[in-house]
Design a protein around this motif. Structure first.
Motif, short mmCIF file in Angstrom:
data_model
loop_
_atom_site.label_atom_id
_atom_site.label_comp_id
_atom_site.label_asym_id
_atom_site.label_seq_id
_atom_site.Cartn_x
_atom_site.Cartn_y
_atom_site.Cartn_z
N LEU A 436 0.85 -1.19 0.00
CA LEU A 436 0.00 0.00 0.00
C LEU A 436 0.88 1.24 0.00
O LEU A 436 1.74 1.40 0.88
N ASP A 437 0.72 2.11 -1.00
CA ASP A 437 1.47 3.36 -1.08
C ASP A 437 0.68 4.49 -0.42
O ASP A 437 -0.56 4.54 -0.50
N TYR A 438 1.39 5.39 0.24
CA TYR A 438 0.76 6.52 0.91
C TYR A 438 1.23 7.82 0.27
O TYR A 438 2.37 7.92 -0.21
N GLU A 439 0.36 8.82 0.29
CA GLU A 439 0.69 10.15 -0.24
C GLU A 439 0.48 11.19 0.85
O GLU A 439 -0.34 11.02 1.76
N ASP A 440 1.25 12.28 0.78
CA ASP A 440 1.05 13.36 1.74
C ASP A 440 -0.08 14.27 1.26
O ASP A 440 -0.78 13.97 0.27
N LEU A 441 -0.28 15.39 1.94
CA LEU A 441 -1.39 16.30 1.62
C LEU A 441 -1.28 16.89 0.22
O LEU A 441 -2.27 17.37 -0.35
N TYR A 442 -0.07 16.89 -0.33
CA TYR A 442 0.16 17.48 -1.65
C TYR A 442 0.18 16.43 -2.76
O TYR A 442 0.51 16.75 -3.90
N GLY A 443 -0.13 15.21 -2.43
CA GLY A 443 -0.16 14.15 -3.43
C GLY A 443 1.19 13.53 -3.72
O GLY A 443 1.32 12.77 -4.69
N ALA A 446 4.67 9.23 -0.02
CA ALA A 446 5.11 9.36 1.37
C ALA A 446 5.49 8.02 2.00
O ALA A 446 5.56 7.90 3.22
N GLY A 447 5.72 7.04 1.19
CA GLY A 447 6.14 5.75 1.73
C GLY A 447 5.12 4.66 1.45
O GLY A 447 4.07 4.90 0.86
N SER A 448 5.45 3.46 1.87
CA SER A 448 4.56 2.33 1.63
C SER A 448 4.70 1.32 2.76
O SER A 448 5.68 1.32 3.51
N VAL A 449 3.68 0.50 2.89
CA VAL A 449 3.71 -0.60 3.85
C VAL A 449 3.28 -1.86 3.13
O VAL A 449 2.68 -1.82 2.06
N GLY A 450 3.56 -3.00 3.76
CA GLY A 450 3.20 -4.28 3.14
C GLY A 450 4.39 -4.92 2.49
O GLY A 450 5.55 -4.62 2.81
N GLY A 451 4.13 -5.81 1.56
CA GLY A 451 5.20 -6.55 0.91
C GLY A 451 5.87 -7.54 1.84
O GLY A 451 7.04 -7.88 1.67
N ILE A 452 5.12 -7.97 2.87
CA ILE A 452 5.67 -8.89 3.86
C ILE A 452 5.43 -10.33 3.41
O ILE A 452 4.33 -10.68 2.99
#
Length: 529
Positions: A436-443, A446-452
């Motif tokens: 799962l990729d994350y974005e900051d307030l400006y799009g 901002a990093g990702s989690v998962g891939g475990i």
């Protein structure tokens, strides 16, 4: 003698020639000695077998050189011993027969002559020494294991046994009378100096001196049952430990220690039942200037561990004695599965559901479920997260069985493989969770989690196939533990721990285990529907 021989006549020339020959002869002896010592330095001690039968083999307990073994050059060891290792496949009775009339005679007649013969050529070998004989017993499950050891003193042709120590398995297997018979008399008496008598305790120095570098060792001998002892301590003292031993040590033992050890910063108390040679338990307390007395380490004998398990079961579930499952944590519940006692199962299930409702609650449960689903853990979408303990137990059993199930009957070279029957199916639950990729307030990224990576390959016996097709996934072995640790479920955790012990210790081929499995499958299948 050489000069006398050289000066026996013949003039200065012959005398000089003779001295030259003497010098050459001495040089040869020195070179020969150096060569011998160099050879011994290369020769491994463990390669020399001192005594051997079809069920017993005694050799040096040293992987270093023969020279270092003979001259006691083992680093970081004091006192120093000639170390021997005895590997045997003998019952206690067979061992006693072999070492007839006693261990001292065996060492004197069978081992000392061989040691003298091997080490006599080694420069620096002392003819008076101590021997440490490590006895290693054969276990079909684990191979050779340390069982007990003796220390013998050899002085001027006489062998004296002056120390005997059984390890935990020997203590658990041998009666106290057998241990007493092997223990030399001087070892039975602790330092005969009573420091104090408080309630059920007599306090003695464990060593003399009992205080060394700020660390004091005390023997606390109690003349009542463990239950009465603990109740007496709880009634009279307080501490951060559950019973109150911190308060007992701070108020009663520390003042006695201070008389001999004014700067004591740690106290180790060895608790003994009156008349027992083996410590019941050992507690280590640290004294900090501001924090006061605190329990830092607690080592329990096998009997103490069994007693603690019984007390926990008694407090949480009640007691039972009808099967080996009763001796394990959560044993009342496991025994009820084994006997298919629906009344006991229903009573405990109600307790578990009440604990679960208090600890989890609907919002926390939804959040927990959400975490698992977001992580993409296979099996999470299959699981009914209302507490269905038989389902969780069955999942944990299937997974842990593939890792630890053993049998003392060695049918193949792999004792674990002997637990799997004809028709075993291989389950491959290896997966990688969604990223799962994350974005900051400006799009911006901002990093990702998962891939475990989760899951593994494991084998499942045919009787579990239908159930496993419903509940097995990459997290099959972890879901129950997640639930326990996430919500702090004491009663569920005890049952899970007991189940793991049962898998590790009980014979997978026994009728008892097969009966337990049959009832577990039946209960889990019923709970899942």
């Amino acid at each position: 003698m050489g000069l006398a021989f050289c000066s026996s006549g013949g003039g200065d020339l012959k005398l000089n020639e003779c001295k030259a020959l003497q010098y050459c002869f001495s040089a040869i002896l020195i070179v020969f000695g150096l060569f011998t010592n160099a050879a011994l330095a290369q020769e491994k001690a463990v390669d020399h077998v001192l005594y051997q039968t079809d069920k017993l083999k005694i050799m040096p307990d040293d992987n270093g050189s023969l020279q270092s073994w003979c001259t006691l050059q083992r680093k970081h060891e004091f006192p120093k011993y000639v170390r021997l290792r005895a590997e045997h496949k003998l019952s206690p009775a067979e061992r006693a027969t072999l070492f007839t009339p006693n261990y001292e005679t065996f060492v004197e007649q069978k081992l000392i002559p061989v040691i003298e013969n091997i080490c006599g050529q080694v420069t620096g070998f002392q003819t008076n020494y101590d021997i440490r004989l490590e006895m290693m017993n054969w276990s079909p499950k684990f191979g050779y294991q340390n069982w007990d050891f003796f220390i013998f003193r050899y002085r001027d042709g006489q062998v004296t046994r002056y120390e005997y120590k059984p390890y935990s398995q020997a203590k658990a297997s041998m009666p106290a009378e057998a241990i007493l018979a092997l223990t030399p008399q001087p070892q039975l008496d602790r330092v005969n100096r009573l420091l104090g008598n408080i309630g059920p305790f007599n306090l003695y120095p464990h060593h003399d001196p009992f205080c060394y570098s700020g660390f004091a060792h005390i023997d606390a001998v109690f003349n009542t049952s463990v239950k009465n002892r603990d109740e007496w301590v709880t009634a009279n003292y307080e501490g951060k430990d559950k019973i109150g031993f911190e308060g007992f040590v701070a108020k009663e033992i520390l003042p006695l220690v201070r008389k001999s050890c004014k700067r004591a910063s740690a106290i180790q108390v060895h608790f003994y039942k009156e008349g027992s040679l083996a410590a019941w338990e050992r507690m280590t307390f640290h004294l900090a200037p501001r924090a006061g007395m605190s329990l830092k380490a607690h080592h329990m004998s096998q009997k103490a561990k069994e007693y603690a398990t019984l007390r926990i079961n008694e407090r949480v579930f009640g007691t039972c004695t009808s099967s080996p499952y009763c001796s394990m944590l959560g044993g009342v519940y496991l025994d009820a599965i084994y006997r298919n006692d629906t009344a006991v199962l229903k009573r405990i299930d109600q307790q578990l559901e009440e604990e679960y409702a208090r600890s989890a609650g609907t919002p926390a449960l939804k959040q927990f479920t959400s975490y698992l689903l977001q992580a993409g853990i296979p099996g999470a979408n299959k699981t009914d997260f209302r507490l269905r303990l038989p389902v969780f137990l069955a999942g944990k059993y299937i997974y842990n069985y593939s890792l630890w199930a053993t049998t003392p009957t060695k049918l193949t070279g792999d004792r674990t493989a002997a637990c799997f029957r004809k028709g075993t199916k291989l389950y491959d639950t290896r997966v990688t969770t969604e990223v799962l990729d994350y974005e900051d307030l400006y799009g911006n990224y901002a990093g990702s989690v998962g891939g475990i990576q989760l899951g593994t390959k494991y084998r499942v016996n045919p009787e579990f196939h239908a159930l496993c097709d419903k509940i097995c996934g990459a997290a099959i072995g972890e879901i129950a533990d997640f639930m326990d640790s996430y919500f702090g479920l004491e009663k569920t955790g005890l049952i899970l721990a007991g189940l793991e012990t049962a898998i590790r210790e009980l014979d997978c081929q026994s009728d008892m285990v097969k009966k337990f499995e049959k009832h577990l499958i039946m209960l889990a299948d019923k709970a899942y529907r």
